[in-house]
Design an enzyme around this catalytic site. Structure first.
Site, PDB file in Angstrom:
ATOM      1  N   HIS C 126       0.863  -1.181   0.000  1.00 46.87           N
ATOM      2  CA  HIS C 126       0.000   0.000   0.000  1.00 46.87           C
ATOM      3  C   HIS C 126       0.907   1.241   0.000  1.00 46.87           C
ATOM      4  O   HIS C 126       2.001   1.192   0.547  1.00 46.87           O
ATOM      5  CB  HIS C 126      -0.846  -0.057   1.278  1.00 46.87           C
ATOM      6  CG  HIS C 126      -1.944   0.951   1.365  1.00 46.87           C
ATOM      7  ND1 HIS C 126      -1.724   2.248   1.764  1.00 46.87           N
ATOM      8  CD2 HIS C 126      -3.269   0.845   1.118  1.00 46.87           C
ATOM      9  CE1 HIS C 126      -2.886   2.888   1.769  1.00 46.87           C
ATOM     10  NE2 HIS C 126      -3.838   2.074   1.374  1.00 46.87           N
ATOM     11  N   GLN C 207      -4.360  -5.388   6.743  1.00 41.34           N
ATOM     12  CA  GLN C 207      -5.271  -6.358   6.139  1.00 41.34           C
ATOM     13  C   GLN C 207      -5.275  -7.697   6.874  1.00 41.34           C
ATOM     14  O   GLN C 207      -6.183  -8.508   6.665  1.00 41.34           O
ATOM     15  CB  GLN C 207      -4.900  -6.598   4.668  1.00 41.34           C
ATOM     16  CG  GLN C 207      -5.117  -5.396   3.772  1.00 41.34           C
ATOM     17  CD  GLN C 207      -6.582  -4.978   3.673  1.00 41.34           C
ATOM     18  OE1 GLN C 207      -7.495  -5.775   3.868  1.00 41.34           O
ATOM     19  NE2 GLN C 207      -6.800  -3.708   3.384  1.00 41.34           N
ATOM     20  N   LYS C 230     -10.802  -0.909   9.864  1.00 40.48           N
ATOM     21  CA  LYS C 230     -10.931  -2.079   8.990  1.00 40.48           C
ATOM     22  C   LYS C 230     -11.341  -3.319   9.774  1.00 40.48           C
ATOM     23  O   LYS C 230     -11.433  -4.411   9.220  1.00 40.48           O
ATOM     24  CB  LYS C 230      -9.605  -2.356   8.279  1.00 40.48           C
ATOM     25  CG  LYS C 230      -9.217  -1.280   7.264  1.00 40.48           C
ATOM     26  CD  LYS C 230      -7.940  -1.668   6.537  1.00 40.48           C
ATOM     27  CE  LYS C 230      -7.258  -0.489   5.900  1.00 40.48           C
ATOM     28  NZ  LYS C 230      -7.847  -0.038   4.641  1.00 40.48           N
TER      29      LYS C 230
HETATM   30  C1  LIG Z   1      -2.213  -3.013   3.450  1.00 37.19           C
HETATM   31  C2  LIG Z   1      -2.638  -1.658   3.888  1.00 37.19           C
HETATM   32  N1  LIG Z   1      -1.755  -0.855   4.494  1.00 37.19           N
HETATM   33  C3  LIG Z   1      -2.091   0.377   4.936  1.00 37.19           C
HETATM   34  C4  LIG Z   1      -3.346   0.875   4.760  1.00 37.19           C
HETATM   35  C5  LIG Z   1      -3.622   2.272   5.233  1.00 37.19           C
HETATM   36  O1  LIG Z   1      -4.462   2.295   6.332  1.00 37.19           O
HETATM   37  P1  LIG Z   1      -5.091   3.678   6.836  1.00 37.19           P
HETATM   38  O2  LIG Z   1      -5.684   4.348   5.632  1.00 37.19           O
HETATM   39  O3  LIG Z   1      -6.119   3.254   7.836  1.00 37.19           O
HETATM   40  O4  LIG Z   1      -3.990   4.486   7.431  1.00 37.19           O
HETATM   41  C6  LIG Z   1      -4.311   0.058   4.152  1.00 37.19           C
HETATM   42  C7  LIG Z   1      -5.706   0.500   3.975  1.00 37.19           C
HETATM   43  O5  LIG Z   1      -6.095   1.316   3.205  1.00 37.19           O
HETATM   44  C8  LIG Z   1      -3.942  -1.223   3.689  1.00 37.19           C
HETATM   45  O6  LIG Z   1      -4.819  -2.002   3.078  1.00 37.19           O
END
Ligand SMILES: Cc1ncc(COP(=O)(O)O)c(C=O)c1O
Ligand SMILES: Cc1ncc(COP(=O)(O)O)c(C=O)c1O
Lengths: 413, 149, 413, 149
Positions: C126, C207, C230
């Protein structure tokens, strides 16, 4: 209160004010400078969001996500209007004042503050407007200087001039209202002097925005920070406003989703303002809750809120000054102060005072109020602090006075 | 206000007239501690002779609970063997003042009550560690050193 | 589901699942990898907090503040237990995964990463696990390297070895489950190889934690990050876990209230762990809401959740593979993947797919999923993604399949 | 699926067979833009002759709405005077495809529809600015330059 809403109606909107604490005592909540209570409209907005619209924003095309995005972005617009800001992209959502100031210190500070430079703050700042600058100036080999506080609880502006004269000041940062003394800072004057020599200014509005009309189109500062939770909104949301010309020059702070335009393995381009500074899933529900808080404040009217607090503060100062053994801090002139009253009993520790009056259901803050530099200046370890908001009444102040008299009696003052 | 479960005559007395308030010349242990979330601040000083607390004094700003508990603690500790001092517990201090209930009723104020005990323990352990280092570098037996704990 | 709770009972706990969208279609929510829906227990916990306990924490002695502090700190303990962490002070509350990773990059990274050093990430990260490292390595003159993804959607671990051999790697950072391919990373193997050469590891658990049992006492990583939103919790809360030995060496990130022990004008000492890393008023209400989410997950049981998702994923993969013109990404082996299915229709853009099926009330994500590096690797601009959670049913997957068939028809595939 | 308010035959046709797809040699304007929150990505190229768009082509990946709207936009622009191009508006593009309702019904998809218009405007304005600089440095009159806006 001179408003469409009576105090009675307002109080009914705050479920917690019905609560009994300790031995069946009605709650008298006088710690509003720390965090405010929330009207049912705000609680319901969060509720409704989770029950009907919850989805991640900005990134999807289905119905829920569109609704959530719209509600989130409408809040930005509403806040811009509330502060009389023309450019909604100058509004960045953060967790609170603390994160806002740290964002400036990291992003703007590390780009602009160099060896030998000076950052000026004041002796009555909250730790969140001191520690980030200690960290920054230490890292950059710069210096942190303080504008002193006089015996009336006001800033000694001559000291500002002597700092400015060095030609080395990069930023002057100060609270628009002291969270301990209640002093309303002579903001226009400070900004005027800074602008004359091209020095940037940051205003910590954590205590001012909740309690008086703030018009950012008139204030000519460069950065402005505040927290939702002190103005009827939820915890976990705050705002950093940055003048667009300055914001455009700033490097991003957090990296992550939503703040990018295109990510490649080795280089990345940034999203438009304000998204460049909002990495990751934001606190969507609470931003939407904040929207309901702004509506509520608008309905009452910020001027009415200020007037109500002036009235309460006058009443309280008058009665409190008659309690045996009490010392009251801060400006005497009511026009120069907000609804925050710090006080001490001779040599009785504030924690003892707070514990004793808590038994009557009266909640005041005791401690250093995250303002240890000011405590040193006042030469006390801590103070008690009563602070008022839209829903407080004279009867509640009477309850406070009753409890304070008990303290004086118990400690034989 | 009779029967206040915290602010008894005894506590108020102690807070107005603390025991062992002051400073010691050339103390063997000097320990500062503070309550980060309020503003209580204590400086303990201890003089040790032949493994005994020959003198203990404190200075500081604090609430009446903090000052009363520190007073009681210094009384408890004075003249005692370090072995015994190691064993002093929360309730030894709280018990003297009838404050055992604080653990249950006030998770916040309990910190005021126990600040000086924490400082004392920290100071004593640091002293032991220094001793251990001395003894180690002096080539003493390991067992002896660990006895200090 | 093999649990005390039937799927029917569970669904009743989620008010939003009753909602009608677009032209009176029942919502079929299949965007759980982006954010999950919230059970009434979580919504009520937030409600209850604001109606009965709201006060700022850690700093006051009155009844409300004590209650709020306790509820907040109990959540920390509960999360420690949930992850099988022995030391509750290793749990730091942040806004989400993004802030958690940035905290590590700023605080640990700037202390430890120097010119010529290497940080290793992966092609299926991500953006929040790429961009902070781009910013850091650029600032420090270090290099960012990527572990590639093979055609089955798995990491090519040989590449890790070749990076480790350089002796210059300071950190290997990777997602425990890909948010696009659903691939479950061979976490133990990566950590084993890193530990052998003394290299630190960060796991992005955004995830994984919501969907399977994670035991931090067994995983020997150094940093672990995830988001509440999530996993049935509110927006605006997340957790950074850091192994104590590492946490103790780290300089603070944000400066402000609560993270300090004593503030003086020119020097300051830091508070104990974890408070040193929690500056300012935290998102109290949502931390308490998160507590209710953990209770809910515990009640169902993480293994039951994983099994339910395996069943749904199997069913979905089977049916989807029969839709005309579809391509499905990620591992074929169900044991190697979570409940996330990315797919494309030949040359139909994912946004078109999402818009068309949204008209039937089916919510799937379309876009780059904040994983543009992976999109480049897959040589697509974007994908569609359906992702499942505790409350999803086979009927909902049937609805998805029905809508997908319409897409194929409309675009004459 | 007859009467789908977005996915009309026309849009699907355009998305499969876009107009003016491709590249131009030595374009006078080259403008890239992308939709940061999805993955649409467009490269517009324009050739200008005597203040007229003598040729326009585009390349890119995008959804059918994006591709169809870009196709329509290039058709609208081709051969036109820059003065006229400046005046092209959202609804000129959306209208051709019956997509005016998107502004109301889909604040997200509207961005796909208008990506190329945004790129076009940006490209044209940048071209004007460059021209202004040229003219300024060439000592031309200020009025002339501002006419370019
Ligand atoms: C694998 C992964 N890492 C990080 C994130 C980022 O999370 P957040 O937007 O809650 O900071 C997400 C979700 O969007 C994700 O799926
Ligand atoms: C003047 C002032 N600045 C900053 C803060 C910090 O705000 P927050 O804790 O919401 O970040 C406060 C409140 O505690 C404050 O009173």
């Amino acid at each position: 209160m001179q408003t469409a809403l009576s105090l009675e109606t307002i109080r009914k909107d705050f479920p917690i004010l019905q609560r009994k604490v300790r031995e069946n005592k009605l709650l008298v909540y006088l710690d509003n400078a720390s965090t405010s209570q929330k009207p049912i409209q705000v609680i319901d907005a969060i509720n409704d969001y989770y029950k009907n619209q919850n989805a991640n924003i900005h990134r999807a095309v289905y119905a829920l996500a569109e609704e959530a995005t719209e509600a989130y972005e409408n809040t930005r617009t509403k806040i811009a209007k509330f502060l009389n800001v023309q450019k909604r992209e100058e509004i960045i959502f953060v967790r609170g004042t603390t994160e806002a100031i740290n964002l400036v210190a990291y992003s703007w500070g590390r780009q602009n503050v160099n060896k030998g430079d000076i950052i000026v703050t004041t002796e009555y700042e909250h730790h969140s407007n001191i520690v980030p600058w200690q960290l920054l100036t230490k890292e950059r080999g710069a210096k942190l200087e303080y504008i002193g506080v006089d015996d009336n609880g006001e800033l000694i502006l001559d000291q500002l001039d002597s700092y400015l004269e060095t030609g080395k000041v990069k930023l002057v940062t100060f609270s628009q209202m002291s969270n301990v003394l209640g002093t309303i800072t002579n903001t226009d004057e400070i900004i005027k002097r800074c602008k004359k020599v091209g020095v940037k200014t940051l205003i910590d509005g954590a205590q001012s925005v909740p309690h008086m009309k703030v018009d950012l189109s008139k204030l000519e500062c460069d950065f402005f920070a505040f927290s939702a939770h002190k103005m009827l909104g939820p915890t976990g949301v705050g705002v950093l406003w940055v003048r667009k010309e300055v914001l455009e020059t700033m490097q991003p702070f957090h990296g992550g989703g939503d703040m990018i335009r295109e990510v490649h393995k080795y280089e990345t381009t940034w999203n438009d303002l304000p998204y460049k500074f909002e990495a990751g899933t934001p606190n969507i529900a609470d931003v939407i809750g904040f929207s309901a808080a702004i509506d509520y404040l608008n309905k009452i009217g910020m001027d009415n809120i200020r007037n109500h607090e002036i009235e309460l503060t006058k009443y309280a100062l008058d009665k409190m000054s008659k309690v045996k053994g009490i010392t009251i801090y801060g400006p005497k002139d009511i026009a120069k102060r907000g609804g925050v009253i710090s006080f001490n009993f001779h040599d009785v520790h504030p924690h003892d005072v707070a514990t004793i009056i808590d038994k009557d259901g009266v909640a005041v803050r005791s401690g250093h109020h995250c303002a240890q530099v000011l405590m040193e200046r006042l030469d006390v370890a801590a103070t008690n602090r009563a602070s008022f908001y839209v829903y407080n009444t004279k009867q509640e102040i009477d309850a406070l006075i009753g409890s304070l008299n008990k303290v004086a009696e118990l400690f034989k003052l | 206000m009779t029967g206040d479960p915290i602010y008894t005559e005894m506590i108020i007395e102690y807070s107005k007239h603390p025991s062992n308030f002051g400073e010691i010349e050339n103390p063997d242990i000097s320990q500062h501690d503070s309550n980060p979330l309020c503003g209580d601040s204590i400086d303990l000083q201890i003089k040790i002779n032949e493994n005994k607390v020959s003198d203990i004094k404190f200075k500081g700003k604090g609430c009446s609970i903090c000052i009363a508990c520190t007073s009681v603690l210094t009384e408890l500790v004075k003249g005692k063997d370090l072995d015994e001092v190691k064993k002093i517990e929360k309730n030894d201090v709280l018990g003297e003042l009838g404050l055992e209930h604080l653990i249950r009723t006030s998770p916040v104020r309990i910190k005021c009550a126990l600040l000086s005990l924490k400082a004392l323990k920290y100071g004593i352990y640091s002293y032991f560690i220094e001793k251990m280092k001395d003894e180690k570098s002096a080539g003493n037996l390991k067992e002896e050193a660990t006895n200090l704990y």
